[in-house]
Design an enzyme around this catalytic site. Structure first.
Site, PDB file in Angstrom:
ATOM      1  NE  ARG A  44       0.893  -9.003   2.946  1.00 50.48           N
ATOM      2  CZ  ARG A  44       0.353  -8.717   4.125  1.00 50.48           C
ATOM      3  NH1 ARG A  44      -0.593  -9.501   4.629  1.00 50.48           N
ATOM      4  NH2 ARG A  44       0.744  -7.665   4.809  1.00 50.48           N
ATOM      5  NE  ARG A  72      -2.152  -1.123   3.651  1.00 49.81           N
ATOM      6  CZ  ARG A  72      -1.804  -0.137   4.465  1.00 49.81           C
ATOM      7  NH1 ARG A  72      -2.124   1.118   4.182  1.00 49.81           N
ATOM      8  NH2 ARG A  72      -1.112  -0.388   5.560  1.00 49.81           N
ATOM      9  CG  ASP A  89      -6.084  -8.392   8.534  1.00 50.46           C
ATOM     10  OD1 ASP A  89      -5.253  -8.085   9.406  1.00 50.46           O
ATOM     11  OD2 ASP A  89      -6.288  -7.698   7.523  1.00 50.46           O
ATOM     12  CG  HIS A 124      -5.899  -4.268  11.822  1.00 49.21           C
ATOM     13  ND1 HIS A 124      -4.612  -3.790  11.832  1.00 49.21           N
ATOM     14  CD2 HIS A 124      -5.933  -5.176  10.801  1.00 49.21           C
ATOM     15  CE1 HIS A 124      -3.911  -4.365  10.884  1.00 49.21           C
ATOM     16  NE2 HIS A 124      -4.683  -5.220  10.249  1.00 49.21           N
ATOM     17  CB  SER A 134       4.178  -6.436  11.113  1.00 49.11           C
ATOM     18  OG  SER A 134       5.031  -7.344  10.471  1.00 49.11           O
ATOM     19  CE  LYS A 176      -5.269  -4.527   5.689  1.00 46.41           C
ATOM     20  NZ  LYS A 176      -5.863  -5.145   6.909  1.00 46.41           N
ATOM     21  CE  LYS A 181      -3.133  -9.858  13.193  1.00 41.86           C
ATOM     22  NZ  LYS A 181      -3.800  -8.703  12.547  1.00 41.86           N
ATOM     23  CB  THR A 182      -0.365 -14.998  11.673  1.00 41.37           C
ATOM     24  OG1 THR A 182      -0.679 -13.750  11.053  1.00 41.37           O
ATOM     25  CG2 THR A 182      -0.771 -16.128  10.744  1.00 41.37           C
TER      26      THR A 182
END
Length: 543
Positions: A334, A67, A268, A231, A249, A212, A253-254
């Site tokens: 990704r 982004r 997410d 988020h 990041s 997003k 979390k993942t």
């Protein structure tokens, strides 16, 4: 196909589009076929699409592989002027300038041989979901949004998508801006018109802008209905207890949301209504750097037919085996895939009001406890702060840890002032008796370079104790300066690590480091104090 094209043409009339060949909600195999026959891009950085050895579509976004927040614009009008959080996150653009941007996009779309239309929902709760329509020219973008939006049934398409929808995306990313437009400073622009419910993309082919963009719109529309946008990832235990996990990041979390004892609701984007929480998306968009079957088997196995791999390199062009360690194109490699590619994912992707919320932080200063129980006011303060730390050595010239703050753990997507979301969070955690915990997955026994990374085994053990309810029943003590409540003991967790001061060889050095971090929190929070209550301000570190 002929009937589908006729129906699709009817949807174009409103926008003055008249493309000869229109594909509305094409199948995955057809999108693959069309990807292979896509003309070579005029942009030399955009490689032809291909298929990897496990069946995923491999696509390239060109010069922009992430982004571009500085190119995002929000249209400032009589409505948005009053409530949007204007500044570096939401940069204003006039209606006249937007009209020029939209005209460029529609002219580009109109001159393409093929046009794709993708319809889908944002939000699994049928009472609140938004109907989204995407216009784009690359099969890669169409498949990406087919994955990321919630896919309607044939009956829902007829009922909800036969006419106007709630939000439109015009993705003319391959087209750059080639003339001066007031308020735009580059050849690219992601312009969001919240009042007219439209979004235009120019000058970037990175697919994540669409995902997003939708998330940002929900941050504006949902709170007006009393729905808090988040988020975060979310999962659910066997007894229906829901947990939300927030984290920037590198915080884990993942990894921590993929709990084999719990069902994944989403990875997410979520929303919290009076009915409970629900996933906003129909798919996942996971990072691929160093992806392996051993470390993240669920994501690794999702790289198959129907998934989109973005900006990756092959070990071999002949075998089409992906080299997930190769970041020569970008570190932001990704993969996008439907939620159903994750074994045990919950459908519909929604759940009860959360019983626990985890704020994950990777504290590279090594001073925050591995677990702290927060008061509602502390929860608001640390939600607004959104703290983690960059690890020393990850960037040229960085020799010490660097504090990173992102309001609500997703500042880039906030349409309204962060305190509004924090107030909503406080109301909901009080109403539904939700416990909020700060979990440090960073360093213990010293800062980065001296101490060690917190053991994943111990972090998982602490989270398990929270889920079983065992941790809240132990004796707690105060952690000075930050005034956190921290447990004195925890089953199968070394007592020494629960208070980080006990893990440092030099306690005086620890005290100095705590003060340094506390000061960074205070400095960061000053920009929110004008709209924060005194109770929330007082919930921050004191020294």
């Amino acid at each position: 196909m002929e009937n589908q094209t006729v129906q699709a043409q009817e949807l174009l009339t409103k926008w003055g589009l008249r493309n000869a060949t229109v594909f509305r909600n094409p199948s995955v195999p057809l999108l693959y076929e069309l990807s292979m026959s896509q003309p070579i891009s005029e942009d030399p950085t955009v490689r032809p699409d291909s298929i990897n050895n496990t069946g995923a579509l491999v696509a390239y976004s060109g010069k922009k592989c992430g982004r571009v927040p500085k190119d995002k614009r929000i249209i400032k009008d009589e409505v948005t002027e009053r409530d949007v959080w204007w500044g570096d996150v939401n940069i204003a653009l006039s209606q006249d300038s937007y009209n020029e941007v939209e005209k460029i996009a529609l002219e580009y779309l109109n001159n393409r041989e093929k046009l794709f239309i993708i319809d889908g929902y944002a939000g699994w709760d049928v009472n609140y979901r938004l109907r989204i329509r995407v216009f784009c020219t690359r099969p890669y973008h169409a498949l990406f949004m087919k994955n990321m939006l919630i896919r309607p049934t044939d009956e829902e398409l007829k009922k909800d998508f036969s006419g106007d929808v709630d939000f439109y995306i015009f993705n003319a990313g391959p087209q750059t801006i080639q003339k001066p437009i007031e308020g735009i400073k580059s050849e690219g622009c992601v312009a969001v018109n919240l009042t007219e419910r439209k979004m235009v993309i120019l000058g970037t082919q990175y697919a994540g802008e669409m995902k997003k963009g939708v998330f940002g719109v929900t941050h504006y529309l949902f709170p007006k209905q009393g729905i808090l946008t988040l988020h975060s990832s979310a999962n659910e235990g066997e007894n229906g207890d829901v947990t939300l996990l927030f984290g920037l990041s590198g915080t884990g979390k993942t990894t921590l949301s993929a709990d084999p004892k719990r069902r994944l609701i989403g990875d997410d984007e979520h929303a919290w209504s009076d009915n409970g929480i629900f996933n906003i998306e129909g798919g996942c968009y996971a990072k691929c750097v160093d992806l392996s079957k051993e470390k993240e088997p669920e994501i690794y196995n999702a790289v198959r037919f129907g998934a989109v791999l973005e900006n990756i390199e092959y070990y071999s062009e002949e075998t089409r085996e992906v080299d997930f360690t190769n970041i020569s194109i970008t570190e932001n490699t990704r993969v996008s895939y439907p939620l159903e590619y994750i074994p045990g994912a919950k459908f519909p992707a929604q759940g009860d009001h959360p019983k626990n919320i985890f704020f994950l932080t990777c504290d590279a200063y090594g001073v925050l406890p591995p677990v702290s129980m927060l008061t509602p006011e502390q929860a608001m303060y640390h939600f607004i702060s959104g703290y983690t730390a960059k690890v020393a050595g990850t960037e040229v010239g960085v020799k010490e840890p660097q504090a990173t703050f992102s309001a609500c753990f997703g500042e880039a997507f906030l349409a309204l002032h962060p305190t509004l979301y924090a107030n909503m969070l406080a109301e909901k955690i009080k109403k539904y008796d939700t416990k909020v915990w700060l979990i440090n997955t960073g360093w213990s026994g010293g800062k980065y370079g001296v101490g060690q990374r917190m053991s994943l085994k111990y972090t998982r053990g602490i989270i398990d104790l929270i889920h079983t309810g065992e941790l809240k029943d132990v004796e707690f003590e105060n952690f000075p300066i930050f005034n956190f409540a921290i447990p004195k003991s925890a089953k199968n967790i070394p007592t020494q690590i629960l208070n980080p001061r006990n893990t440092w060889k030099n306690p005086e050095e620890f005290d100095k480091q705590v003060l340094e971090l506390a000061e960074k929190f205070q400095i960061n929070f000053k920009k929110y104090e004008d709209k924060a209550t005194q109770e929330v301000i007082n919930a921050g570190p004191k020294f």
